[in-house]
Scaffold this motif. Structure first.
Motif, PDB file in Angstrom:
ATOM      1  N   LEU A 110       0.836   4.059  -2.987  1.00 33.31           N
ATOM      2  CA  LEU A 110       0.406   5.417  -2.659  1.00 33.31           C
ATOM      3  C   LEU A 110       1.563   6.410  -2.590  1.00 33.31           C
ATOM      4  O   LEU A 110       1.342   7.591  -2.316  1.00 33.31           O
ATOM      5  CB  LEU A 110      -0.333   5.414  -1.316  1.00 33.31           C
ATOM      6  CG  LEU A 110      -1.667   4.671  -1.317  1.00 33.31           C
ATOM      7  CD1 LEU A 110      -2.141   4.414   0.092  1.00 33.31           C
ATOM      8  CD2 LEU A 110      -2.698   5.453  -2.091  1.00 33.31           C
ATOM      9  N   ALA A 169       0.838  -1.203   0.000  1.00 30.57           N
ATOM     10  CA  ALA A 169       0.000   0.000   0.000  1.00 30.57           C
ATOM     11  C   ALA A 169       0.871   1.251   0.000  1.00 30.57           C
ATOM     12  O   ALA A 169       0.590   2.223  -0.713  1.00 30.57           O
ATOM     13  CB  ALA A 169      -0.940  -0.001   1.193  1.00 30.57           C
ATOM     14  N   ARG A 172      -3.443  11.336   0.505  1.00 33.30           N
ATOM     15  CA  ARG A 172      -3.889  10.014   0.894  1.00 33.30           C
ATOM     16  C   ARG A 172      -4.497  10.049   2.291  1.00 33.30           C
ATOM     17  O   ARG A 172      -4.240  10.944   3.062  1.00 33.30           O
ATOM     18  CB  ARG A 172      -2.759   8.996   0.808  1.00 33.30           C
ATOM     19  CG  ARG A 172      -1.668   9.186   1.839  1.00 33.30           C
ATOM     20  CD  ARG A 172      -0.501   8.272   1.628  1.00 33.30           C
ATOM     21  NE  ARG A 172      -0.653   7.008   2.333  1.00 33.30           N
ATOM     22  CZ  ARG A 172       0.295   6.103   2.438  1.00 33.30           C
ATOM     23  NH1 ARG A 172       1.470   6.310   1.862  1.00 33.30           N
ATOM     24  NH2 ARG A 172       0.093   4.985   3.085  1.00 33.30           N
ATOM     25  N   ASP A 173      -5.317   9.041   2.562  1.00 37.26           N
ATOM     26  CA  ASP A 173      -5.940   8.884   3.870  1.00 37.26           C
ATOM     27  C   ASP A 173      -5.694   7.443   4.295  1.00 37.26           C
ATOM     28  O   ASP A 173      -6.403   6.531   3.874  1.00 37.26           O
ATOM     29  CB  ASP A 173      -7.445   9.181   3.782  1.00 37.26           C
ATOM     30  CG  ASP A 173      -8.165   8.980   5.110  1.00 37.26           C
ATOM     31  OD1 ASP A 173      -7.486   8.894   6.156  1.00 37.26           O
ATOM     32  OD2 ASP A 173      -9.407   8.909   5.097  1.00 37.26           O
ATOM     33  N   ASP A 213      -4.567   4.011   3.933  1.00 34.54           N
ATOM     34  CA  ASP A 213      -4.242   3.168   2.775  1.00 34.54           C
ATOM     35  C   ASP A 213      -5.124   3.475   1.575  1.00 34.54           C
ATOM     36  O   ASP A 213      -5.323   2.634   0.709  1.00 34.54           O
ATOM     37  CB  ASP A 213      -4.391   1.680   3.146  1.00 34.54           C
ATOM     38  CG  ASP A 213      -3.279   1.212   4.070  1.00 34.54           C
ATOM     39  OD1 ASP A 213      -2.264   1.926   4.182  1.00 34.54           O
ATOM     40  OD2 ASP A 213      -3.434   0.134   4.669  1.00 34.54           O
ATOM     41  N   ARG A 214      -5.679   4.687   1.504  1.00 29.64           N
ATOM     42  CA  ARG A 214      -6.577   5.052   0.410  1.00 29.64           C
ATOM     43  C   ARG A 214      -6.144   6.354  -0.256  1.00 29.64           C
ATOM     44  O   ARG A 214      -5.569   7.227   0.389  1.00 29.64           O
ATOM     45  CB  ARG A 214      -8.011   5.213   0.930  1.00 29.64           C
ATOM     46  CG  ARG A 214      -8.593   3.905   1.433  1.00 29.64           C
ATOM     47  CD  ARG A 214      -9.930   4.123   2.019  1.00 29.64           C
ATOM     48  NE  ARG A 214      -9.712   4.735   3.342  1.00 29.64           N
ATOM     49  CZ  ARG A 214     -10.637   4.908   4.248  1.00 29.64           C
ATOM     50  NH1 ARG A 214     -11.874   4.578   3.996  1.00 29.64           N
ATOM     51  NH2 ARG A 214     -10.355   5.428   5.413  1.00 29.64           N
ATOM     52  N   PHE A 215      -6.450   6.447  -1.555  1.00 29.46           N
ATOM     53  CA  PHE A 215      -6.243   7.692  -2.289  1.00 29.46           C
ATOM     54  C   PHE A 215      -7.321   8.683  -1.871  1.00 29.46           C
ATOM     55  O   PHE A 215      -8.462   8.296  -1.628  1.00 29.46           O
ATOM     56  CB  PHE A 215      -6.376   7.479  -3.816  1.00 29.46           C
ATOM     57  CG  PHE A 215      -5.258   6.681  -4.412  1.00 29.46           C
ATOM     58  CD1 PHE A 215      -4.065   7.287  -4.772  1.00 29.46           C
ATOM     59  CD2 PHE A 215      -5.404   5.322  -4.639  1.00 29.46           C
ATOM     60  CE1 PHE A 215      -3.041   6.555  -5.341  1.00 29.46           C
ATOM     61  CE2 PHE A 215      -4.389   4.578  -5.206  1.00 29.46           C
ATOM     62  CZ  PHE A 215      -3.199   5.198  -5.555  1.00 29.46           C
ATOM     63  N   VAL A 216      -6.990   9.963  -1.818  1.00 31.77           N
ATOM     64  CA  VAL A 216      -7.977  11.015  -1.585  1.00 31.77           C
ATOM     65  C   VAL A 216      -8.151  11.747  -2.905  1.00 31.77           C
ATOM     66  O   VAL A 216      -7.180  12.195  -3.513  1.00 31.77           O
ATOM     67  CB  VAL A 216      -7.511  11.996  -0.485  1.00 31.77           C
ATOM     68  CG1 VAL A 216      -8.480  13.161  -0.360  1.00 31.77           C
ATOM     69  CG2 VAL A 216      -7.356  11.275   0.841  1.00 31.77           C
TER      70      VAL A 216
END
Length: 100
Positions: free
Chosen positions: A79, A75, A85-86, A88-91
């Motif tokens: 990223l 991850a 990012r937030d 393990d996620r894309f913002v």
């Protein structure tokens, strides 16, 4: 095959919520009439022993099979180039306006 008239074109435009001027309706009536004539000609030529096709040449997939490889990113690696990012996620910024 029946011919299309300006009233039918106006009705279809209304159903599709497309605002058309009288000139556009007249122009589209003529164009749709020509399309209907072309379809009628093709219908006269087509015979019951000719099967319908979507493409004149048989198509085949030329892509390779999906195979899971050893090149799996973590991850953090995936990223690493993200502007935001937030965890393990894309913002990403919202793309829909208030009306949605």
């Amino acid at each position: 095959m029946s011919e299309i008239n300006a009233e039918q074109v106006a009705h279809l435009a209304n159903l599709a919520r497309i605002a058309l001027t009288d000139e556009e309706i007249e122009h589209l009536t003529a164009e749709l009439g020509q399309i209907m004539q072309a379809v009628e000609q093709v219908s006269r030529v087509a015979t019951p022993d000719v099967s319908p096709t979507s493409h004149p040449i048989p198509l085949q997939n030329v892509f390779r099979d999906d195979v899971v490889g050893d090149n799996v990113l973590t991850a953090d690696e995936a990223l690493s180039g993200a502007p935001e990012r937030d965890g393990d996620r894309f913002v990403v910024s919202a793309i829909l306006g208030e009306e949605q």
